[in-house]
Write a protein that holds these residues in place. Structure first.
Motif, PDB file in Angstrom:
ATOM      1  N   ASP A  66       0.875  -1.191  -0.190  1.00 45.48           N
ATOM      2  CA  ASP A  66      -0.027   0.004  -0.017  1.00 45.48           C
ATOM      3  C   ASP A  66       0.803   1.317   0.047  1.00 45.48           C
ATOM      4  O   ASP A  66       0.290   2.322  -0.389  1.00 45.48           O
ATOM      5  N   VAL A  67       2.099   1.380   0.226  1.00 49.60           N
ATOM      6  CA  VAL A  67       3.045   2.347  -0.030  1.00 49.60           C
ATOM      7  C   VAL A  67       4.248   1.890  -0.850  1.00 49.60           C
ATOM      8  O   VAL A  67       5.330   2.920  -0.644  1.00 49.60           O
ATOM      9  N   ALA A  68       3.951   1.064  -1.730  1.00 54.55           N
ATOM     10  CA  ALA A  68       5.386   0.766  -2.483  1.00 54.55           C
ATOM     11  C   ALA A  68       5.709   1.584  -3.649  1.00 54.55           C
ATOM     12  O   ALA A  68       6.789   1.529  -4.000  1.00 54.55           O
ATOM     13  N   THR A  69       4.680   2.403  -4.105  1.00 54.50           N
ATOM     14  CA  THR A  69       4.893   3.294  -5.359  1.00 54.50           C
ATOM     15  C   THR A  69       5.398   4.734  -4.823  1.00 54.50           C
ATOM     16  O   THR A  69       5.310   4.884  -3.733  1.00 54.50           O
ATOM     17  N   ALA A  70       6.385   4.860  -5.768  1.00 53.06           N
ATOM     18  CA  ALA A  70       7.131   6.231  -5.631  1.00 53.06           C
ATOM     19  C   ALA A  70       5.991   7.446  -5.152  1.00 53.06           C
ATOM     20  O   ALA A  70       5.042   7.525  -6.181  1.00 53.06           O
ATOM     21  N   GLY A  71       6.115   8.089  -4.354  1.00 54.20           N
ATOM     22  CA  GLY A  71       5.286   9.215  -4.122  1.00 54.20           C
ATOM     23  C   GLY A  71       5.980  10.706  -4.934  1.00 54.20           C
ATOM     24  O   GLY A  71       6.779  10.480  -5.609  1.00 54.20           O
ATOM     25  N   ARG A  72       5.485  11.725  -4.419  1.00 61.08           N
ATOM     26  CA  ARG A  72       6.233  12.914  -4.932  1.00 61.08           C
ATOM     27  C   ARG A  72       7.030  13.456  -3.663  1.00 61.08           C
ATOM     28  O   ARG A  72       7.241  14.748  -3.778  1.00 61.08           O
ATOM     29  N   ASN A  73       7.465  12.755  -2.827  1.00 57.77           N
ATOM     30  CA  ASN A  73       8.407  13.173  -1.762  1.00 57.77           C
ATOM     31  C   ASN A  73       9.387  13.495  -2.248  1.00 57.77           C
ATOM     32  O   ASN A  73      10.018  12.832  -3.306  1.00 57.77           O
ATOM     33  N   ARG A  74      10.467  13.996  -1.766  1.00 54.49           N
ATOM     34  CA  ARG A  74      11.713  14.614  -2.134  1.00 54.49           C
ATOM     35  C   ARG A  74      12.329  15.324  -1.351  1.00 54.49           C
ATOM     36  O   ARG A  74      11.926  16.052  -0.260  1.00 54.49           O
ATOM     37  N   ILE A  75      13.756  15.343  -1.212  1.00 54.71           N
ATOM     38  CA  ILE A  75      14.457  16.152  -0.528  1.00 54.71           C
ATOM     39  C   ILE A  75      14.734  17.740  -0.967  1.00 54.71           C
ATOM     40  O   ILE A  75      14.464  17.984  -2.316  1.00 54.71           O
ATOM     41  N   HIS A  76      14.753  18.589  -0.208  1.00 52.09           N
ATOM     42  CA  HIS A  76      14.463  20.011  -0.551  1.00 52.09           C
ATOM     43  C   HIS A  76      15.765  20.771  -0.198  1.00 52.09           C
ATOM     44  O   HIS A  76      16.199  20.754   1.006  1.00 52.09           O
ATOM     45  N   LEU A  77      16.657  21.291  -1.183  1.00 50.03           N
ATOM     46  CA  LEU A  77      17.900  21.713  -1.163  1.00 50.03           C
ATOM     47  C   LEU A  77      17.720  23.043  -1.461  1.00 50.03           C
ATOM     48  O   LEU A  77      17.320  23.539  -2.774  1.00 50.03           O
ATOM     49  N   VAL A  78      18.186  24.267  -0.439  1.00 47.56           N
ATOM     50  CA  VAL A  78      17.995  25.603  -0.854  1.00 47.56           C
ATOM     51  C   VAL A  78      19.299  25.823  -1.563  1.00 47.56           C
ATOM     52  O   VAL A  78      20.539  25.450  -0.882  1.00 47.56           O
ATOM     53  N   VAL A  79      19.415  26.640  -2.466  1.00 42.41           N
ATOM     54  CA  VAL A  79      20.385  27.230  -3.135  1.00 42.41           C
ATOM     55  C   VAL A  79      20.393  28.884  -3.479  1.00 42.41           C
ATOM     56  O   VAL A  79      19.260  29.460  -3.118  1.00 42.41           O
ATOM     57  N   ASP A  80      21.482  29.524  -3.337  1.00 41.03           N
ATOM     58  CA  ASP A  80      21.449  30.900  -3.541  1.00 41.03           C
ATOM     59  C   ASP A  80      21.190  31.485  -4.821  1.00 41.03           C
ATOM     60  O   ASP A  80      20.568  32.545  -5.015  1.00 41.03           O
ATOM     61  N   ASP A  81      21.725  30.666  -5.791  1.00 42.23           N
ATOM     62  CA  ASP A  81      21.259  31.263  -7.360  1.00 42.23           C
ATOM     63  C   ASP A  81      20.810  29.859  -8.111  1.00 42.23           C
ATOM     64  O   ASP A  81      21.865  29.143  -8.545  1.00 42.23           O
ATOM     65  N   LEU A  82      19.662  29.782  -8.462  1.00 39.99           N
ATOM     66  CA  LEU A  82      19.172  28.563  -9.137  1.00 39.99           C
ATOM     67  C   LEU A  82      19.724  28.339 -10.417  1.00 39.99           C
ATOM     68  O   LEU A  82      20.326  27.470 -10.942  1.00 39.99           O
ATOM     69  N   ASP A  83      19.777  29.401 -11.110  1.00 39.89           N
ATOM     70  CA  ASP A  83      20.382  29.382 -12.549  1.00 39.89           C
ATOM     71  C   ASP A  83      21.973  28.878 -12.688  1.00 39.89           C
ATOM     72  O   ASP A  83      22.094  27.988 -13.595  1.00 39.89           O
ATOM     73  N   VAL A  84      22.623  29.685 -11.697  1.00 37.24           N
ATOM     74  CA  VAL A  84      24.221  29.185 -11.511  1.00 37.24           C
ATOM     75  C   VAL A  84      24.320  27.306 -11.251  1.00 37.24           C
ATOM     76  O   VAL A  84      25.088  26.810 -11.819  1.00 37.24           O
ATOM     77  N   GLU A  85      23.260  26.981 -10.237  1.00 35.54           N
ATOM     78  CA  GLU A  85      23.441  25.552  -9.921  1.00 35.54           C
ATOM     79  C   GLU A  85      22.991  24.838 -11.293  1.00 35.54           C
ATOM     80  O   GLU A  85      23.400  23.679 -11.550  1.00 35.54           O
ATOM     81  N   ILE A  86      21.805  25.176 -12.159  1.00 31.72           N
ATOM     82  CA  ILE A  86      21.375  24.540 -13.153  1.00 31.72           C
ATOM     83  C   ILE A  86      22.464  24.302 -14.005  1.00 31.72           C
ATOM     84  O   ILE A  86      22.724  23.368 -14.697  1.00 31.72           O
ATOM     85  N   ASP A  87      23.153  25.561 -14.523  1.00 30.35           N
ATOM     86  CA  ASP A  87      24.094  25.189 -15.524  1.00 30.35           C
ATOM     87  C   ASP A  87      25.324  24.635 -14.987  1.00 30.35           C
ATOM     88  O   ASP A  87      25.945  23.690 -15.827  1.00 30.35           O
ATOM     89  N   ARG A  88      26.020  24.497 -13.631  1.00 31.45           N
ATOM     90  CA  ARG A  88      26.786  23.725 -13.341  1.00 31.45           C
ATOM     91  C   ARG A  88      26.446  22.179 -13.281  1.00 31.45           C
ATOM     92  O   ARG A  88      27.242  21.386 -13.815  1.00 31.45           O
ATOM     93  N   LEU A  89      25.260  21.957 -12.868  1.00 31.65           N
ATOM     94  CA  LEU A  89      24.781  20.722 -12.802  1.00 31.65           C
ATOM     95  C   LEU A  89      24.727  20.014 -14.346  1.00 31.65           C
ATOM     96  O   LEU A  89      25.111  18.782 -14.687  1.00 31.65           O
ATOM     97  N   ARG A  90      24.180  20.916 -15.117  1.00 24.18           N
ATOM     98  CA  ARG A  90      24.016  20.503 -16.683  1.00 24.18           C
ATOM     99  C   ARG A  90      25.442  20.111 -17.275  1.00 24.18           C
ATOM    100  O   ARG A  90      25.587  19.142 -17.920  1.00 24.18           O
TER     101      ARG A  90
END
Length: 136
Positions: A66-90
């Motif tokens: 009854d709980v085996a399917t993946a939910g929408r839960n996630r860890i939440h990491l706060v960043v100072d500049d989202l665009d910089v992080e997206i570029d770095r990760l890409r």
């Protein structure tokens, strides 16, 4: 009950503990805390302890259906500049599960670890100081 001075822990089930450790330490600023690979490792970032449980770990034992399917839960990491992080990760080869979403609280984007667990990167909206105006 966990004491307020201890880590807050979240368990993620992963296919490959070593790959998961590499992902979190290389791309998201976690450090390796302990390792019993290939069964288990944990990584930390600030007060968050992420438990990475591989197929051979006790944490990966069968989950009730009854709980085996993946939910929408996630860890939440706060960043100072989202665009910089997206570029770095890409540049690091990380792909994203969503586009940037903006709302009154800030901006966010979703990505997954190699096992498909969700991670939210979040940049809070800039808040005006009490009594300040938008033109200050």
């Amino acid at each position: 009950m966990t004491a307020p001075t201890q880590y807050a822990s979240v368990r993620y089930l992963v296919d490959d503990v070593g790959t998961a450790v590499d992902f979190y330490t290389t791309h998201l600023g976690f450090t390796l805390h302990t390792s019993a690979a290939p069964a288990f490792a944990d990584v930390v970032r600030g007060p968050l302890r992420l438990l990475l449980s591989g197929p051979a770990s006790s944490g990966a034992r069968a989950t009730p259906t009854d709980v085996a399917t993946a939910g929408r839960n996630r860890i939440h990491l706060v960043v100072d500049d989202l665009d910089v992080e997206i570029d770095r990760l890409r540049r690091g080869g990380v792909s994203f599960r969503s586009e940037v979403v903006s709302g009154p609280g800030g901006r966010q984007i979703l990505l997954t670890d190699p096992a498909g667990n969700l991670i939210e990167l979040f940049q809070p909206a800039r808040r005006l100081a009490a009594g300040a105006t938008a033109t200050s």
